[in-house]
Design a protein around this motif. Structure first.
Motif, short mmCIF file in Angstrom:
data_model
loop_
_atom_site.label_atom_id
_atom_site.label_comp_id
_atom_site.label_asym_id
_atom_site.label_seq_id
_atom_site.Cartn_x
_atom_site.Cartn_y
_atom_site.Cartn_z
N HIS A 197 5.70 9.81 -4.11
CA HIS A 197 6.46 9.18 -2.73
C HIS A 197 6.70 7.85 -2.90
O HIS A 197 5.81 7.06 -3.08
CB HIS A 197 5.77 9.86 -1.69
N ARG A 198 7.83 7.45 -2.67
CA ARG A 198 8.23 6.05 -2.52
C ARG A 198 8.57 5.50 -0.81
O ARG A 198 9.12 6.42 -0.47
CB ARG A 198 9.64 5.53 -3.24
N GLU A 199 8.35 4.78 -0.80
CA GLU A 199 8.33 4.12 0.96
C GLU A 199 9.89 3.97 0.87
O GLU A 199 10.73 3.36 0.11
CB GLU A 199 7.93 2.49 1.22
N GLY A 200 10.42 4.57 2.02
CA GLY A 200 11.81 4.91 2.34
C GLY A 200 12.73 5.90 1.64
O GLY A 200 13.74 6.10 2.22
N GLN A 201 11.78 6.63 0.94
CA GLN A 201 12.69 7.79 0.22
C GLN A 201 12.96 9.12 1.36
O GLN A 201 12.47 9.10 2.08
CB GLN A 201 11.93 8.44 -0.81
N ILE A 202 14.37 9.45 0.92
CA ILE A 202 14.55 10.60 1.79
C ILE A 202 14.08 11.99 1.46
O ILE A 202 13.60 12.54 2.51
CB ILE A 202 16.02 10.82 1.77
N HIS A 203 14.03 12.24 0.18
CA HIS A 203 13.67 13.46 0.02
C HIS A 203 11.93 13.64 0.20
O HIS A 203 10.94 12.87 0.04
CB HIS A 203 13.84 14.02 -1.48
N CYS A 204 11.64 14.94 0.62
CA CYS A 204 10.37 15.28 0.92
C CYS A 204 9.44 15.73 -0.26
O CYS A 204 9.88 16.66 -1.15
CB CYS A 204 10.30 16.50 1.91
N THR A 205 8.26 15.16 -0.52
CA THR A 205 7.65 15.28 -1.78
C THR A 205 6.10 15.84 -1.39
O THR A 205 5.65 15.51 -0.34
CB THR A 205 7.47 14.09 -2.83
N VAL A 206 5.63 16.55 -2.21
CA VAL A 206 4.22 17.03 -2.57
C VAL A 206 3.52 16.33 -3.69
O VAL A 206 4.27 16.87 -4.85
CB VAL A 206 3.85 18.38 -2.18
N GLY A 207 2.50 15.58 -3.68
CA GLY A 207 2.17 15.13 -5.01
C GLY A 207 0.78 14.40 -4.78
O GLY A 207 0.21 14.17 -3.61
N THR A 208 0.27 13.94 -5.73
CA THR A 208 -1.10 13.47 -5.90
C THR A 208 -0.79 11.88 -5.93
O THR A 208 0.28 11.31 -6.33
CB THR A 208 -1.75 13.67 -7.18
N ASP A 209 -1.64 11.04 -5.48
CA ASP A 209 -1.71 9.59 -5.33
C ASP A 209 -1.87 9.05 -6.72
O ASP A 209 -3.07 9.19 -7.14
CB ASP A 209 -2.81 9.02 -4.51
N ASN A 210 -0.92 9.04 -7.64
CA ASN A 210 -0.85 8.85 -9.10
C ASN A 210 -1.54 7.54 -9.27
O ASN A 210 -2.10 7.24 -10.48
CB ASN A 210 0.39 9.06 -9.74
N ARG A 211 -0.94 6.60 -8.45
CA ARG A 211 -1.59 5.13 -8.82
C ARG A 211 -3.32 5.09 -8.91
O ARG A 211 -3.97 4.38 -9.44
CB ARG A 211 -0.94 4.08 -8.11
N LEU A 212 -3.70 5.86 -7.74
CA LEU A 212 -4.95 5.94 -7.46
C LEU A 212 -5.76 6.84 -8.70
O LEU A 212 -6.75 6.15 -9.17
CB LEU A 212 -5.63 6.32 -6.07
N GLY A 213 -5.04 7.77 -9.13
CA GLY A 213 -5.71 8.51 -10.20
C GLY A 213 -5.58 7.86 -11.55
O GLY A 213 -6.90 7.82 -12.17
N GLY A 214 -4.49 6.98 -11.76
CA GLY A 214 -4.79 6.32 -13.03
C GLY A 214 -5.90 5.09 -13.13
O GLY A 214 -6.63 5.02 -13.88
N HIS A 215 -6.05 4.56 -11.79
CA HIS A 215 -7.20 3.70 -11.47
C HIS A 215 -8.46 4.29 -11.57
O HIS A 215 -9.42 3.74 -12.41
CB HIS A 215 -7.17 3.07 -10.10
N ARG A 223 -3.62 -0.32 -14.71
CA ARG A 223 -3.72 -1.74 -15.19
C ARG A 223 -4.31 -2.36 -13.92
O ARG A 223 -4.99 -3.32 -14.05
CB ARG A 223 -2.15 -2.03 -15.31
N ASP A 224 -4.48 -1.93 -12.66
CA ASP A 224 -5.00 -2.38 -11.43
C ASP A 224 -6.52 -2.45 -11.81
O ASP A 224 -7.14 -3.34 -11.66
CB ASP A 224 -4.82 -1.50 -10.39
N ALA A 225 -7.30 -1.54 -12.32
CA ALA A 225 -8.27 -1.36 -12.78
C ALA A 225 -8.78 -2.38 -13.69
O ALA A 225 -9.68 -3.13 -13.67
CB ALA A 225 -8.69 -0.11 -12.99
N VAL A 226 -7.98 -2.51 -15.00
CA VAL A 226 -8.22 -3.56 -15.85
C VAL A 226 -8.18 -4.94 -15.10
O VAL A 226 -8.84 -5.81 -15.64
CB VAL A 226 -7.15 -3.30 -16.95
N ALA A 227 -7.22 -5.19 -14.59
CA ALA A 227 -6.88 -6.66 -14.12
C ALA A 227 -8.07 -6.96 -13.05
O ALA A 227 -8.46 -8.16 -12.97
CB ALA A 227 -5.66 -6.54 -13.00
N ALA A 228 -8.65 -5.92 -12.36
CA ALA A 228 -9.89 -6.34 -11.79
C ALA A 228 -11.10 -6.56 -12.31
O ALA A 228 -12.24 -6.69 -11.98
CB ALA A 228 -10.09 -5.20 -10.70
#
Length: 322
Positions: free
Chosen positions: A143-161, A194-199
């Protein structure tokens, strides 16, 4: 034969409560005895509903990927179960987009009551264009802020972290990411890693190696990455379980110990993730729950309700590979 009007027969065969139970059962018994069946095509013309849901897999960035991919088949199986329970048939389409109107043709075919799209691939613009005018569509993806289409999915950024942080917590400091960021979900997983590595104060910047999801390409690409990287890595964040499982095999063939020399994480937690040696540490997506959510949201959208996207929390599943 029943001694009632055609309308009463129609309502009785449709199971309508407008016909009393005794008459309804008598009419249905006569229909069974004489082999009468409602004409489904005529019924659909009258109700303007097909009873069919399209399940669409767009493969814009992964043209050689097969729908036999474990993630696709796991999600598709749960979708099929949920659609059957809701009384729908399904039509499966594997699409390699050749223009910007591939999705328009599917939703305007007159064959479907709604569409479930598995993955955004590199087709965000095409999906957004259709979503502006077509309500009964739900997409598995980010899901991207402001997108029109309805999505179901995982918080992939948190998952990568979570995946990268697990490796860092195990003392790994020279990490690499295997995945193709042409799809928004994979790009988000890399960003989270990359967020995790940067921290981490004493970890170098994470390197990313483009690795496709096609079974035909993964072994050669991963082998090339491992040969190039040599002893420069001690942790690998893989964008999918399929990539991770191939990586485990190729590390074993090179005599590299997992997790002692190099630790490996996957993403998805498909059923076969527990069958590797060593068993795979991965980030679990609630695929079954996501499938149910997709069908529930689509049912509401078919009824004219605009629904928000659903973002599910990922879960780190620790096994022997990390």
């Amino acid at each position: 034969m029943a001694g009632v009007s055609a309308g009463t027969v129609s309502r009785a065969l449709a199971g309508k409560s407008l016909v009393n139970a005794e008459t309804r059962e008598r009419i249905q018994a006569i229909a069974r005895e004489h082999g009468f069946r409602p004409n489904q095509m005529a019924r659909r013309l009258r109700t303007q509903q097909t009873g069919v849901i399209g399940v669409v897999i767009p493969l814009g960035h992964e043209r050689r990927q097969h729908i036999s991919d474990p993630f696709f088949m796991t999600l598709f199986g749960h979708l099929a179960d949920a659609l059957t329970e809701s009384g729908h048939d399904l039509m499966l389409s594997r699409v390699i987009p050749g223009d910007d109107e591939w999705l328009d043709r599917i939703v305007d075919s007159g064959m479907l009551d709604g569409a479930l799209v598995i993955g955004q691939s590199n087709q965000m613009d095409a999906i957004e264009k259709v979503a502006e005018r077509y309500l009964p569509m739900v997409v598995w993806g980010s899901h991207r802020e402001g997108q029109i289409h309805c999505t179901v999915g995982t918080d992939n950024r948190l998952g990568g972290h979570l995946a990268a942080q697990r490796l860092l917590d195990q003392g790994k400091r020279r990490l690499v990411f295997f995945g193709d960021t042409g799809a928004p979900e994979i790009a988000d997983r890399l960003a989270g890693a990359r967020d995790a590595v940067a921290a981490c104060a004493d970890a170098p910047e994470m390197r990313a190696c483009s690795t496709h999801l096609s079974n035909d390409e993964i072994p050669e690409q991963v082998a090339g990455h491992l040969d190039e990287l040599g002893n420069c890595i001690d942790g690998i964040v893989c964008a999918s379980d399929v990539i991770a499982m191939t990586t485990l095999r190729l590390l074993h063939e090179r005599g590299v110990r997992v997790p002692q020399d190099v630790a490996v994480t996957g993403f998805d937690d498909v059923p076969i993730a527990t069958q590797t040696v060593p068993r795979l540490t991965t980030v679990r997506q609630d695929i079954a729950g996501g499938a149910r959510a997709m069908v529930d949201l689509l049912t509401q959208r078919i009824a004219g309700v605009e629904t928000p996207s659903t973002i599910m929390a990922p879960e780190l599943v620790v096994r022997e590979s990390a």
